[in-house]
Design an enzyme around this catalytic site. Structure first.
Site, PDB file in Angstrom:
ATOM      1  CB  CYS A 116       4.240  -3.776  -6.566  1.00  0.00           C
ATOM      2  SG  CYS A 116       4.193  -2.350  -5.836  1.00  0.00           S
ATOM      3  CG  HIS A 256       2.483  -6.522  -3.165  1.00  0.00           C
ATOM      4  ND1 HIS A 256       3.657  -6.177  -2.912  1.00  0.00           N
ATOM      5  CD2 HIS A 256       1.690  -5.416  -3.846  1.00  0.00           C
ATOM      6  CE1 HIS A 256       3.855  -4.919  -2.969  1.00  0.00           C
ATOM      7  NE2 HIS A 256       2.800  -4.450  -3.665  1.00  0.00           N
ATOM      8  CG  ASN A 286       3.351  -1.326  -1.693  1.00  0.00           C
ATOM      9  OD1 ASN A 286       4.218  -2.088  -1.914  1.00  0.00           O
ATOM     10  ND2 ASN A 286       2.265  -1.306  -2.490  1.00  0.00           N
TER      11      ASN A 286
HETATM   12  O1  UT7 Z   1       1.365  -1.950  -4.890  1.00  0.00           O
HETATM   13  C1  UT7 Z   1       0.933  -1.534  -6.074  1.00  0.00           C
HETATM   14  C2  UT7 Z   1      -0.538  -1.621  -6.274  1.00  0.00           C
HETATM   15  N1  UT7 Z   1      -1.120  -0.618  -5.331  1.00  0.00           N
HETATM   16  C3  UT7 Z   1      -2.219  -0.957  -4.714  1.00  0.00           C
HETATM   17  O2  UT7 Z   1      -2.583  -2.044  -4.666  1.00  0.00           O
HETATM   18  C4  UT7 Z   1      -3.232   0.216  -3.901  1.00  0.00           C
HETATM   19  C5  UT7 Z   1      -4.631   0.146  -4.464  1.00  0.00           C
HETATM   20  N2  UT7 Z   1      -5.492   1.038  -3.892  1.00  0.00           N
HETATM   21  C6  UT7 Z   1      -5.599   1.028  -2.385  1.00  0.00           C
HETATM   22  O3  UT7 Z   1      -4.894   0.445  -1.809  1.00  0.00           O
HETATM   23  C7  UT7 Z   1      -6.853   2.138  -2.130  1.00  0.00           C
HETATM   24  O4  UT7 Z   1      -7.548   2.545  -3.314  1.00  0.00           O
HETATM   25  C8  UT7 Z   1      -6.152   3.214  -1.397  1.00  0.00           C
HETATM   26  C9  UT7 Z   1      -5.781   2.840  -0.092  1.00  0.00           C
HETATM   27  C10 UT7 Z   1      -5.096   4.077  -2.268  1.00  0.00           C
HETATM   28  C11 UT7 Z   1      -7.616   4.210  -1.195  1.00  0.00           C
HETATM   29  O5  UT7 Z   1      -8.218   3.857  -0.516  1.00  0.00           O
HETATM   30  P1  UT7 Z   1      -9.931   3.858  -1.114  1.00  0.00           P
HETATM   31  O6  UT7 Z   1     -10.653   3.063  -0.216  1.00  0.00           O
HETATM   32  O7  UT7 Z   1      -9.871   3.389  -2.623  1.00  0.00           O
HETATM   33  O8  UT7 Z   1     -10.404   5.114  -1.116  1.00  0.00           O
HETATM   34  P2  UT7 Z   1     -10.654   6.323  -1.988  1.00  0.00           P
HETATM   35  O9  UT7 Z   1      -9.512   6.991  -2.859  1.00  0.00           O
HETATM   36  O10 UT7 Z   1     -11.921   5.963  -2.715  1.00  0.00           O
HETATM   37  O11 UT7 Z   1     -11.333   7.667  -1.192  1.00  0.00           O
HETATM   38  C12 UT7 Z   1     -12.257   7.520  -0.258  1.00  0.00           C
HETATM   39  C13 UT7 Z   1     -12.400   8.747   0.731  1.00  0.00           C
HETATM   40  C14 UT7 Z   1     -12.602  10.053  -0.423  1.00  0.00           C
HETATM   41  O12 UT7 Z   1     -13.464  11.002   0.363  1.00  0.00           O
HETATM   42  P3  UT7 Z   1     -14.728  11.260  -0.282  1.00  0.00           P
HETATM   43  O13 UT7 Z   1     -14.756  11.554  -1.709  1.00  0.00           O
HETATM   44  O14 UT7 Z   1     -15.460   9.612  -0.158  1.00  0.00           O
HETATM   45  O15 UT7 Z   1     -15.404  12.351   0.507  1.00  0.00           O
HETATM   46  C15 UT7 Z   1     -11.054  10.492  -0.448  1.00  0.00           C
HETATM   47  O16 UT7 Z   1     -11.091  11.699  -0.487  1.00  0.00           O
HETATM   48  O17 UT7 Z   1     -11.195   8.904   1.265  1.00  0.00           O
HETATM   49  C16 UT7 Z   1     -10.733   9.928   1.023  1.00  0.00           C
HETATM   50  N3  UT7 Z   1      -9.082   9.901   1.231  1.00  0.00           N
HETATM   51  C17 UT7 Z   1      -8.570   9.930   2.433  1.00  0.00           C
HETATM   52  N4  UT7 Z   1      -9.131  10.430   3.613  1.00  0.00           N
HETATM   53  C18 UT7 Z   1      -8.190  10.292   4.715  1.00  0.00           C
HETATM   54  C19 UT7 Z   1      -8.274   9.599   0.318  1.00  0.00           C
HETATM   55  N5  UT7 Z   1      -7.147   9.544   0.869  1.00  0.00           N
HETATM   56  C20 UT7 Z   1      -7.188   9.706   2.246  1.00  0.00           C
HETATM   57  C21 UT7 Z   1      -6.350   9.717   3.338  1.00  0.00           C
HETATM   58  N6  UT7 Z   1      -7.070  10.190   4.576  1.00  0.00           N
HETATM   59  N7  UT7 Z   1      -4.873   9.432   3.313  1.00  0.00           N
END
Ligand code: UT7
Length: 331
Positions: A116, A256, A286
């Site tokens: 990225c 970004h 993204n």
């Molecule tokens: O450009 C390259 C660099 N990339 C980035 O900068 C991306 C960086 N990461 C992120 O943007 C975030 O970590 C994500 C958007 C990918 C994920 O968000 P998060 O706030 O870190 O969510 P998480 O993975 O901690 O998940 C929180 C909860 C989980 O449920 P529990 O365990 O709390 O019950 C996940 O299972 O949200 C759940 N979850 C979802 N729910 C609905 C994870 N993905 C989804 C989804 N829809 N798509």
């Protein structure tokens, strides 16, 4: 004699027609519009459809858009850099094909890959060619067909990524406008947290790899998020400090577009008003190498000659950095 500076003198863009909304994603994976919007800021993204169409299809469109808008003769372009993490093919330069198709028949060309951060590192590279005094027209295109390496059934990634392309022209400037300073970094510790394991030289594609979905991007979102927030903000602060810039000197943050929360955190660290933060993640998600030039394209009419722009990016590898650039024209 004053130093030659490398200025952006034109912008072009292309996004595919097909719009993948959060509502459509709700029908494919276990997710919902509210979760995606609050956690990422994304409402929809563009996906390139059509057999045999790769990253070059979008790179060519963005390049042609710039050539038409600027009225530049493509035969005068000396170098075409395609910043991309999704080249058309292995062992064949996407940039070479792109350059030929846009009529840049006198240019040499190469691909540049830094996940990225590809476009940000490409800005640095393009600027060096201009500053050398040897080159007068360098076309930098950021383009990615992320949908080619995303598992449409993986809710951890399919909600984030989209396809698109943007292009900028770098030319010499004798008013000291253009690229002023840069601070670029990388750390290989990051590769286990964001990667497509199979398909490269370490793990060529096999039937077993495909059965395990290893040709698709895997992301440990939480770890990448934490590193992105701290590193992107750190480099932006460093660039400001060493150029004696305060928040009042900055016209725009060009960050970004990976997650709205990461962009907001960077803006907050440099205490920047949010109306000075370029944002289009809600429409495109993204797009990897295309996020920065797509922002420039969307905001071009608001940019004024002399505006101080702070660019920042973070991506797989890990790779990250910040660039300070003075805008060179009124549109
Ligand atoms: O450009 C390259 C660099 N990339 C980035 O900068 C991306 C960086 N990461 C992120 O943007 C975030 O970590 C994500 C958007 C990918 C994920 O968000 P998060 O706030 O870190 O969510 P998480 O993975 O901690 O998940 C929180 C909860 C989980 O449920 P529990 O365990 O709390 O019950 C996940 O299972 O949200 C759940 N979850 C979802 N729910 C609905 C994870 N993905 C989804 C989804 N829809 N798509």
């Amino acid at each position: 004699m004053s130093k030659i500076s490398a200025a952006i003198t034109a912008v072009g863009a292309y996004v595919p027609e097909y719009v993948l909304t959060n509502q459509i994603l709700e029908t494919i994976v276990d997710t919902n519009d509210e979760w995606i919007t609050t956690r990422t800021g994304i409402k929809e993204r563009r996906i390139l459809k059509g057999e045999g169409l790769g990253t070059s299809y979008m790179a060519i469109k963005a390049g042609k858009d710039l050539i038409k808008k600027k009225g530049v003769n493509p035969e005068e372009i000396e170098l075409v850099i395609v910043a991309t993490a999704t080249p058309d093919m292995k062992a064949a330069s996407t940039a070479a094909y792109t350059a030929s198709q846009i009529g840049a028949v006198n240019a040499f060309s190469f691909d540049l890959e830094a996940a990225c951060s590809s476009f940000l590192f490409g800005m640095s590279t393009a600027a060096r060619y201009i500053e050398s005094g040897k080159y007068k027209k360098v076309l930098l295109i950021g383009a990615d067909k992320n949908s080619s390496m995303i598992n449409p059934k993986d809710r951890a990634t399919c909600i984030i990524f989209g396809d698109g392309a943007g292009a900028v022209l770098f030319e010499p400037n004798d008013e000291q406008l253009g690229l002023q300073d840069e601070y670029l970094r990388s750390d290989g510790i990051g590769r286990e947290f964001l990667q497509a394991k199979a398909g490269g030289s370490s793990y060529p594609i096999t039937a077993e790899a495909i059965a395990n979905n290893e040709q698709f991007v895997f992301q440990d979102g939480k770890t990448v998020f934490k590193n992105a927030v701290s590193n992107m903000a750190d480099v932006a602060v460093k660039i400001l400090e060493r150029n004696n810039l305060t928040k009042d000197d900055i016209a725009w943050l060009v960050a970004h577009q990976a997650n709205k929360r990461i962009i907001d955190a960077t803006a907050n660290r440099i205490e920047l008003d949010h109306d000075k933060v370029m944002m289009n993640i809600q429409r495109y998600g993204n797009t990897t190498s295309a996020t920065l030039p797509l922002l420039l394209s969307d905001y071009e009419s608001k940019l004024k000659k002399g505006d101080n722009l702070i660019f920042a990016a973070f991506g797989g590898g890990f790779t990250w950095g910040s660039i300070y650039l003075k805008w060179a024209y009124n549109s």
